[in-house]
Write a protein that holds these residues in place. Sequence first.
Motif, PDB file in Angstrom:
ATOM      1  N   MET A 161     128.086   2.311 -33.051  1.00 37.89           N
ATOM      2  CA  MET A 161     127.702   1.703 -31.779  1.00 37.89           C
ATOM      3  C   MET A 161     127.041   0.356 -32.043  1.00 37.89           C
ATOM      4  N   ALA A 162     127.579  -0.715 -31.425  1.00 40.21           N
ATOM      5  CA  ALA A 162     126.989  -2.040 -31.584  1.00 40.21           C
ATOM      6  C   ALA A 162     125.589  -2.040 -30.988  1.00 40.21           C
ATOM      7  N   ARG A 163     124.714  -2.854 -31.577  1.00 37.57           N
ATOM      8  CA  ARG A 163     123.340  -2.920 -31.111  1.00 37.57           C
ATOM      9  C   ARG A 163     123.299  -3.497 -29.706  1.00 37.57           C
ATOM     10  N   SER A 164     122.754  -2.746 -28.769  1.00 37.87           N
ATOM     11  CA  SER A 164     122.647  -3.203 -27.385  1.00 37.87           C
ATOM     12  C   SER A 164     121.400  -2.614 -26.760  1.00 37.87           C
ATOM     13  N   SER A 165     120.905  -3.295 -25.747  1.00 37.53           N
ATOM     14  CA  SER A 165     119.666  -2.873 -25.103  1.00 37.53           C
ATOM     15  C   SER A 165     119.819  -2.970 -23.594  1.00 37.53           C
ATOM     16  N   VAL A 166     119.372  -1.936 -22.917  1.00 39.05           N
ATOM     17  CA  VAL A 166     119.433  -1.876 -21.457  1.00 39.05           C
ATOM     18  C   VAL A 166     118.028  -1.671 -20.921  1.00 39.05           C
ATOM     19  N   GLY A 167     117.650  -2.457 -19.934  1.00 37.73           N
ATOM     20  CA  GLY A 167     116.362  -2.282 -19.281  1.00 37.73           C
ATOM     21  C   GLY A 167     116.533  -1.588 -17.940  1.00 37.73           C
ATOM     22  N   ILE A 168     115.566  -0.780 -17.580  1.00 35.08           N
ATOM     23  CA  ILE A 168     115.567  -0.130 -16.269  1.00 35.08           C
ATOM     24  C   ILE A 168     114.203  -0.360 -15.644  1.00 35.08           C
ATOM     25  N   ILE A 169     114.188  -1.021 -14.506  1.00 36.58           N
ATOM     26  CA  ILE A 169     112.953  -1.287 -13.787  1.00 36.58           C
ATOM     27  C   ILE A 169     112.840  -0.293 -12.648  1.00 36.58           C
ATOM     28  N   GLY A 170     111.859   0.597 -12.763  1.00 33.72           N
ATOM     29  CA  GLY A 170     111.682   1.659 -11.785  1.00 33.72           C
ATOM     30  C   GLY A 170     112.064   2.997 -12.382  1.00 33.72           C
ATOM     31  N   THR A 171     111.078   3.894 -12.528  1.00 37.47           N
ATOM     32  CA  THR A 171     111.346   5.191 -13.156  1.00 37.47           C
ATOM     33  C   THR A 171     111.218   6.330 -12.145  1.00 37.47           C
ATOM     34  N   GLY A 172     111.690   6.065 -10.936  1.00 33.48           N
ATOM     35  CA  GLY A 172     111.782   7.128  -9.940  1.00 33.48           C
ATOM     36  C   GLY A 172     113.027   7.969 -10.184  1.00 33.48           C
ATOM     37  N   ASN A 173     113.449   8.709  -9.168  1.00 36.81           N
ATOM     38  CA  ASN A 173     114.566   9.635  -9.323  1.00 36.81           C
ATOM     39  C   ASN A 173     115.852   8.944  -9.759  1.00 36.81           C
ATOM     40  N   VAL A 174     116.151   7.797  -9.149  1.00 39.53           N
ATOM     41  CA  VAL A 174     117.396   7.095  -9.475  1.00 39.53           C
ATOM     42  C   VAL A 174     117.315   6.447 -10.852  1.00 39.53           C
ATOM     43  N   GLY A 175     116.205   5.778 -11.139  1.00 38.05           N
ATOM     44  CA  GLY A 175     116.054   5.117 -12.426  1.00 38.05           C
ATOM     45  C   GLY A 175     116.178   6.085 -13.590  1.00 38.05           C
ATOM     46  N   ILE A 176     115.582   7.245 -13.461  1.00 37.10           N
ATOM     47  CA  ILE A 176     115.635   8.211 -14.563  1.00 37.10           C
ATOM     48  C   ILE A 176     116.986   8.907 -14.634  1.00 37.10           C
ATOM     49  N   ALA A 177     117.641   9.109 -13.501  1.00 35.41           N
ATOM     50  CA  ALA A 177     119.007   9.653 -13.554  1.00 35.41           C
ATOM     51  C   ALA A 177     119.922   8.683 -14.291  1.00 35.41           C
ATOM     52  N   ALA A 178     119.740   7.383 -14.048  1.00 36.51           N
ATOM     53  CA  ALA A 178     120.526   6.376 -14.758  1.00 36.51           C
ATOM     54  C   ALA A 178     120.177   6.371 -16.242  1.00 36.51           C
ATOM     55  N   ALA A 179     118.888   6.415 -16.550  1.00 37.17           N
ATOM     56  CA  ALA A 179     118.461   6.425 -17.956  1.00 37.17           C
ATOM     57  C   ALA A 179     119.046   7.636 -18.676  1.00 37.17           C
ATOM     58  N   TYR A 180     119.009   8.786 -18.042  1.00 34.07           N
ATOM     59  CA  TYR A 180     119.546  10.002 -18.661  1.00 34.07           C
ATOM     60  C   TYR A 180     121.040   9.867 -18.927  1.00 34.07           C
TER      61      TYR A 180
END
Length: 314
Positions: free
Chosen positions: A1-20
């Motif tokens: 996997m190439a080195r990549s970074s994703v930011g998520i602003i907001g750790t409510g229900n939607v943000g954490i579902a996306a992070a998961y």
Amino acid sequence: MARSSVGIIGTGNVGIAAAYAIFQRQLASEIVLVDKNRQRAEGEAMDLMHGQPLVGRVTVRAADYDALAGCQVIVITAGVNQKPGESRLDLLNRNAAVFREVAAELDRHAPDAVLVIATNPVDILTQVMQQLSRRPTRRVIGTGTMLDTSRFRSLLGDWYQVNPRSVHAYILGEHGDSEVPIWSGAMIGGLSVMQHVINGQRFDPEAMETLFQRVRTAAFDIISRKGYTNTAIGLVIAYLVRVILEDQRSVLPVSVNPEGDYGQRDVCFSVPCVIGAHGVEYRLAPEVDSAERRGLEASAGVLRDSLRQMTIAD
């Protein structure tokens, strides 16, 4: 996997579902969680990190805006909740104030990142971010009707008893009550659903209208049962993030300024776009019939009316 970074602003229900979803699919080497409630973000990061032996090496950490400097994609799910007795316009103006702060921080620390807007009302807030951020508008994309289209294809797949991935059909316009099903372009295996018998099923206008109403009311139906929606939109966000990181140049119905398509401009709503590493590579404007075009014009009008009343910038 190439080195990549994703930011998520907001750790409510939607943000954490996306992070998961991003974590579970190992779409990035690193996920950076930013939230005003730093402890919440830290707890979510810890929880995900404990799944590494089952998933693989993906670093998840809570941080401040300056840690987003290396992110290729930043997902924005942050927003304020509606207060009792508060009007929709007041809520919009408060969310615009939140986005004003976020835009300034992201322009300072991550000016080259592609921004994915998922906070509702997504079309209006995509327009707000495009106006507030100094980055090219092609790098500010709303999730738009990707979820509505997924719901639409899922129900059509069930109706015709085919894999929903074999259904090619769009919901365009607003992610909301004025959204428009593009029946004239709905296809399965290269056959128009309006013009052909597919798997023994003819196009039934009454049944299809009922099916579309199920799409349009899906969020309400889910919220009435579980209190919020998060899982499917989390998958939508992860899919969009993957398309950007992998420079797939996939065609997706995302919220952008149509810049004259269907006679509309100066408002964001969903049209099919080719999405790649730099955001929107170019827009597509598939042919629609006269009723669908009128629907898109009405959808743009609904969004424009809200924008006229808002206070976006100081």
